[in-house]
Design an enzyme around this catalytic site. Structure first.
Site, mmCIF file in Angstrom:
data_model
loop_
_atom_site.group_PDB
_atom_site.id
_atom_site.type_symbol
_atom_site.label_atom_id
_atom_site.label_comp_id
_atom_site.label_asym_id
_atom_site.label_seq_id
_atom_site.Cartn_x
_atom_site.Cartn_y
_atom_site.Cartn_z
ATOM 1 N N LYS A 249 0.822 -1.518 -0.102
ATOM 2 C CA LYS A 249 -0.219 -0.204 0.019
ATOM 3 C C LYS A 249 0.493 1.298 0.475
ATOM 4 O O LYS A 249 1.597 1.466 1.072
ATOM 5 C CB LYS A 249 -1.000 -0.108 1.466
ATOM 6 C CG LYS A 249 -1.395 1.237 1.360
ATOM 7 C CD LYS A 249 -2.732 0.967 2.198
ATOM 8 C CE LYS A 249 -3.837 1.784 2.092
ATOM 9 N NZ LYS A 249 -3.281 3.664 1.839
ATOM 10 N N ARG A 283 -8.135 10.731 -7.121
ATOM 11 C CA ARG A 283 -9.461 10.067 -6.370
ATOM 12 C C ARG A 283 -11.079 10.795 -6.457
ATOM 13 O O ARG A 283 -11.893 9.852 -6.778
ATOM 14 C CB ARG A 283 -9.365 10.426 -4.484
ATOM 15 C CG ARG A 283 -9.842 8.456 -4.430
ATOM 16 C CD ARG A 283 -9.761 8.830 -2.698
ATOM 17 N NE ARG A 283 -11.017 8.606 -2.165
ATOM 18 C CZ ARG A 283 -12.898 8.362 -1.422
ATOM 19 N NH1 ARG A 283 -12.662 9.135 -2.427
ATOM 20 N NH2 ARG A 283 -12.771 7.517 -0.865
ATOM 21 N N PHE A 352 -1.725 -0.476 -9.702
ATOM 22 C CA PHE A 352 -2.667 -1.974 -10.115
ATOM 23 C C PHE A 352 -3.429 -2.383 -10.436
ATOM 24 O O PHE A 352 -4.188 -2.990 -9.919
ATOM 25 C CB PHE A 352 -2.641 -1.746 -7.841
ATOM 26 C CG PHE A 352 -2.917 -0.690 -8.236
ATOM 27 C CD1 PHE A 352 -4.915 -0.691 -7.624
ATOM 28 C CD2 PHE A 352 -3.181 0.898 -6.942
ATOM 29 C CE1 PHE A 352 -5.200 0.411 -7.524
ATOM 30 C CE2 PHE A 352 -3.080 1.688 -6.159
ATOM 31 C CZ PHE A 352 -4.638 1.945 -6.778
ATOM 32 N N ARG A 429 -16.821 0.186 -1.577
ATOM 33 C CA ARG A 429 -16.024 -0.102 -1.149
ATOM 34 C C ARG A 429 -16.858 -1.243 -0.560
ATOM 35 O O ARG A 429 -17.485 -1.968 0.049
ATOM 36 C CB ARG A 429 -16.178 0.726 0.549
ATOM 37 C CG ARG A 429 -15.252 0.946 1.031
ATOM 38 C CD ARG A 429 -14.886 1.383 2.612
ATOM 39 N NE ARG A 429 -15.528 2.811 1.882
ATOM 40 C CZ ARG A 429 -13.864 3.496 1.781
ATOM 41 N NH1 ARG A 429 -12.691 2.670 2.234
ATOM 42 N NH2 ARG A 429 -14.256 4.819 1.463
ATOM 43 N N LYS A 435 -7.446 -3.144 3.296
ATOM 44 C CA LYS A 435 -6.017 -2.513 3.683
ATOM 45 C C LYS A 435 -6.394 -3.219 4.668
ATOM 46 O O LYS A 435 -6.395 -3.417 6.157
ATOM 47 C CB LYS A 435 -6.487 -1.070 3.227
ATOM 48 C CG LYS A 435 -7.997 -0.536 3.574
ATOM 49 C CD LYS A 435 -7.493 1.369 3.890
ATOM 50 C CE LYS A 435 -9.083 1.566 4.281
ATOM 51 N NZ LYS A 435 -9.633 2.794 3.515
HETATM 52 P P1 ATP Z 1 -10.594 5.466 0.991
HETATM 53 O O1 ATP Z 1 -9.900 5.729 -0.443
HETATM 54 O O2 ATP Z 1 -10.668 4.019 1.553
HETATM 55 O O3 ATP Z 1 -11.532 6.700 1.463
HETATM 56 P P2 ATP Z 1 -8.104 6.846 2.290
HETATM 57 O O4 ATP Z 1 -9.087 7.593 0.492
HETATM 58 O O5 ATP Z 1 -8.409 7.664 3.045
HETATM 59 O O6 ATP Z 1 -9.692 6.151 1.988
HETATM 60 P P3 ATP Z 1 -6.529 4.266 2.138
HETATM 61 O O7 ATP Z 1 -7.152 4.469 3.440
HETATM 62 O O8 ATP Z 1 -4.977 5.170 2.711
HETATM 63 O O9 ATP Z 1 -7.037 6.238 1.427
HETATM 64 O O10 ATP Z 1 -6.493 3.507 1.255
HETATM 65 C C1 ATP Z 1 -7.225 3.159 -0.045
HETATM 66 C C2 ATP Z 1 -5.849 4.223 -1.115
HETATM 67 O O11 ATP Z 1 -5.008 3.663 -1.120
HETATM 68 C C3 ATP Z 1 -6.627 4.247 -2.338
HETATM 69 O O12 ATP Z 1 -7.620 4.768 -2.396
HETATM 70 C C4 ATP Z 1 -5.331 3.953 -2.870
HETATM 71 O O13 ATP Z 1 -5.092 6.066 -3.241
HETATM 72 C C5 ATP Z 1 -4.198 3.706 -2.174
HETATM 73 N N1 ATP Z 1 -3.400 2.521 -2.501
HETATM 74 C C6 ATP Z 1 -2.011 2.981 -2.476
HETATM 75 N N2 ATP Z 1 -1.919 1.807 -2.733
HETATM 76 C C7 ATP Z 1 -2.904 0.861 -3.822
HETATM 77 C C8 ATP Z 1 -2.553 -0.641 -4.501
HETATM 78 N N3 ATP Z 1 -1.564 -1.469 -4.098
HETATM 79 N N4 ATP Z 1 -3.801 -0.946 -4.262
HETATM 80 C C9 ATP Z 1 -5.045 -0.182 -3.999
HETATM 81 N N5 ATP Z 1 -5.233 0.802 -3.798
HETATM 82 C C10 ATP Z 1 -4.086 1.521 -2.964
#
Ligand code: ATP
Length: 585
Positions: A249, A283, A352, A429, A435
């Site tokens: 991640k 995003r 990815f 989701r 994650k």
């Molecule tokens: P969310 O996108 O789940 O609302 P967030 O924006 O706070 O929450 P995180 O909770 O940190 O993000 O985790 C999801 C995010 O992780 C993804 O939106 C992407 O930007 C990031 N990410 C990093 N590596 C990967 C991966 N290998 N596959 C998918 N997402 C990844």
């Protein structure tokens, strides 16, 4: 449709507070629009001219609009400023002044007014502010007083009818079916093609039966898939049906990279015919192409006709093979000074997923097949700023744990575990992506993204910032309401308090927005309309008799500002889920 009809509908919606009634009234307005008009009506009621990914902003700030209104009705800016101070609404000021203006009002077709607004927003270069002022003033003089109210509010981003894209999708269902039953199909269409105007047009022009057949298209963002959370790696693997894939991640920012022939709407504008279109969306579907020239250059050289890739951009030093920190990476999210920033912090987009390839939408294909396609593409060359995210099949918790440790040692945030047979769940989701982040100090399985709903004046030292604590909330997509979850007074540096105040300023309103639920004892000194999103960490989530969310964040600390739209903050359902995970730990 004529402008006055449109305006009468807006006025009617404006007077309504019940969400259901608002939706039905909006449905009536959408019903009256034909297939040429419906997309524009959607954008306008959301206070825009084009969908967010097209990046067109009015750039008519309050100061400028005061000048426009003054110029239109032969007043001085000071006079208008004074009137504005009295009412707090520049739209009402313009309406009143138009009432006193002798010229007979016209009632042009809505499309003609829309075209004018588009033309005004697109004015660029030397003298553009002056031209904008003159054209906008002419428009205000032309139309009726009531239309003035709304034509002034739209460019200011102060339409505030109290709804979001979700309300428009609900209303489209009501328009077609007189109930909410078409909503899942509309949501699907929007997730595949994140342009509410395009979805509305598709419905009006092709009919409800065709909604499921909507295709992705390079140039139009797809709503990104999101990841769920779970308490332990054991629980995560249980959810994977024996088909778990582990990926690192990365802690950067999401990028959706589009390569392909330019879409119809863009012809003759942004790209010369020889060049392939490359666009990068964030995003929240903002166009961030100009921020990442090195990624754009590599994407243009991919051996494909068209492709849509999903990935994460991270600051990466190719010489040493090390990552920059999140703070360093975010310096690349800037409009100006891109060249210098790029020299200091080059980024690499770790890919990815692939969502579209040479004319075909891949969302319904299983993940392992999509991975195969993207592996084949990447096998044909090497790029500095584009790379494939490593992926490992795992059978046991021990293997997953080893990978987690390995990536943490490399300074990454944790892992994502993905189900090899799953479709790409655009905009959703699901447990097919879970994650698992570096253990946080408290019991909480994740940080919470909150909306700034208001603030309290500071005491003592903070008084100088004019802000001492903030009230933040989460969102419930079910009823479109923001609920309070925490009062935050710590975790910010002096500079961040100042920044917070600056960021909040454009969204300050006199009354709480219709879709806020705030208990009396938490009423802030200053209300802030939806606009500022931040990440908050906390030790635990507890049940709360005070906060309207029914939960509170204990020992909340500000982490960072987030580039998310207000409706993309953590949802009330996710809070319940986080509470469950915490209790299971
Ligand atoms: P969310 O996108 O789940 O609302 P967030 O924006 O706070 O929450 P995180 O909770 O940190 O993000 O985790 C999801 C995010 O992780 C993804 O939106 C992407 O930007 C990031 N990410 C990093 N590596 C990967 C991966 N290998 N596959 C998918 N997402 C990844």
């Amino acid at each position: 449709m004529r402008l006055d009809t449109f305006v009468l509908h807006l006025e009617d919606i404006d007077k309504t507070t019940a969400r259901n009634e608002i939706t039905i009234k909006l449905a009536k307005l959408l019903q009256r629009a034909d297939s040429q008009e419906i997309d524009k009506v959607c954008y306008l009621v959301l206070g825009r001219l084009l969908p967010r990914y097209r990046g067109l902003e009015f750039n008519l700030a309050e100061k400028m609009m005061i000048q426009v209104v003054a110029f239109a009705f032969n007043k001085t800016p000071d006079e208008v400023h004074h009137l504005f101070h009295q009412t707090g609404d520049l739209g009402l000021v313009a309406e009143n002044l138009r009432q006193q203006w002798p010229e007979k009002a016209k009632n042009p077709p809505l499309l003609a007014v829309y075209q004018r607004l588009l033309e005004i927003a697109r004015e660029e270069g030397a003298g553009s502010q002056e031209r904008k002022k003159q054209k906008m003033a002419a428009l205000l003089r032309l139309v009726a007083p009531r239309a003035n109210r709304y034509l002034v509010r739209i460019p200011l981003g102060k339409l505030r009818l109290g709804f979001s894209t979700a309300t428009v999708l609900d209303a489209l269902s009501w328009m077609e079916r007189q109930d909410k039953s078409l909503r899942p199909d509309l949501q699907y269409a929007f997730n595949v093609s994140a342009d509410v105007g395009r979805v509305a047009w598709w419905l009006k022009a092709k009919g409800a039966a065709k909604l499921k057949a909507i295709t992705a298209s390079p140039g139009i963002p797809i709503m990104p898939a999101l990841a769920e959370r779970e308490a332990t790696l054991t629980k995560i693997l249980e959810r994977m049906n024996g088909h778990a894939l582990v990926e690192p991640k990365y802690d950067g920012f999401r990028v959706q990279i589009h390569v392909g022939p330019e879409p119809e709407v863009e012809k003759n504008k942004l790209f010369s015919a020889k060049e392939k279109m490359v666009k990068i969306f964030s995003r929240s579907t903002r166009d961030i192409t100009a921020m990442l020239p090195e990624v754009v250059a590599d994407a243009r050289n991919l051996p494909v006709e068209s492709i849509i890739l999903d990935g994460e951009a991270v600051g990466f030093n190719p010489k040493t093979g090390t990552f920059f920190t999140f703070q360093e990476t975010t310096t690349r999210r800037r409009k100006y000074g891109v060249k210098e920033a790029r020299e200091k912090i080059p980024v690499r987009a770790f890919i990815f997923d692939v969502l579209y390839y040479n004319g075909e939408t891949l969302l319904r294909k299983p993940f392992h097949s999509r991975r195969q396609i993207v592996e084949q593409v990447f096998a044909k060359g090497k790029w500095q700023h584009l790379a494939l995210t490593p992926q490992t099949k795992v059978q046991s918790v021990a293997e997953a744990h080893r990978l987690f440790e390995k990536y943490i040692r490399r300074g990454l945030e944790g892992i994502l575990v993905k189900e090899a047979n799953s479709q790409y769940h655009a905009g959703q989701r699901k447990f097919s992506w879970i994650k698992f982040k570096r253990a946080m100090e408290g019991k909480l399985a994740d940080t919470v993204d909150c909306l700034l709903m208001g603030y309290y004046y500071g005491r003592g030292k903070r008084q100088q910032f004019g802000i001492g604590a903030i009230l933040v909330g989460v969102y419930s997509p079910r009823d479109g309401t923001f609920y309070t979850i925490s009062k935050v007074g710590t975790g910010l540096t002096d500079e961040q308090w100042r920044m917070l105040r600056r960021r909040a300023q454009p969204f300050v309103v006199k009354k709480p927005p219709k879709n806020y639920q705030v208990p009396d004892e938490l009423k802030p000194d200053v209300w802030v309309a939806p606009g500022v999103v931040m990440e908050i960490s906390a030790d635990v989530i507890s049940r709360s008799p005070i906060h309207s969310a029914g939960f509170a964040l204990r020992f909340p600390r500000f982490q960072r500002f987030r580039d998310k739209s207000p409706t993309e903050v953590t949802t009330l359902e996710e809070i319940r889920e986080l509470f469950r995970i915490q209790e299971e730990k």
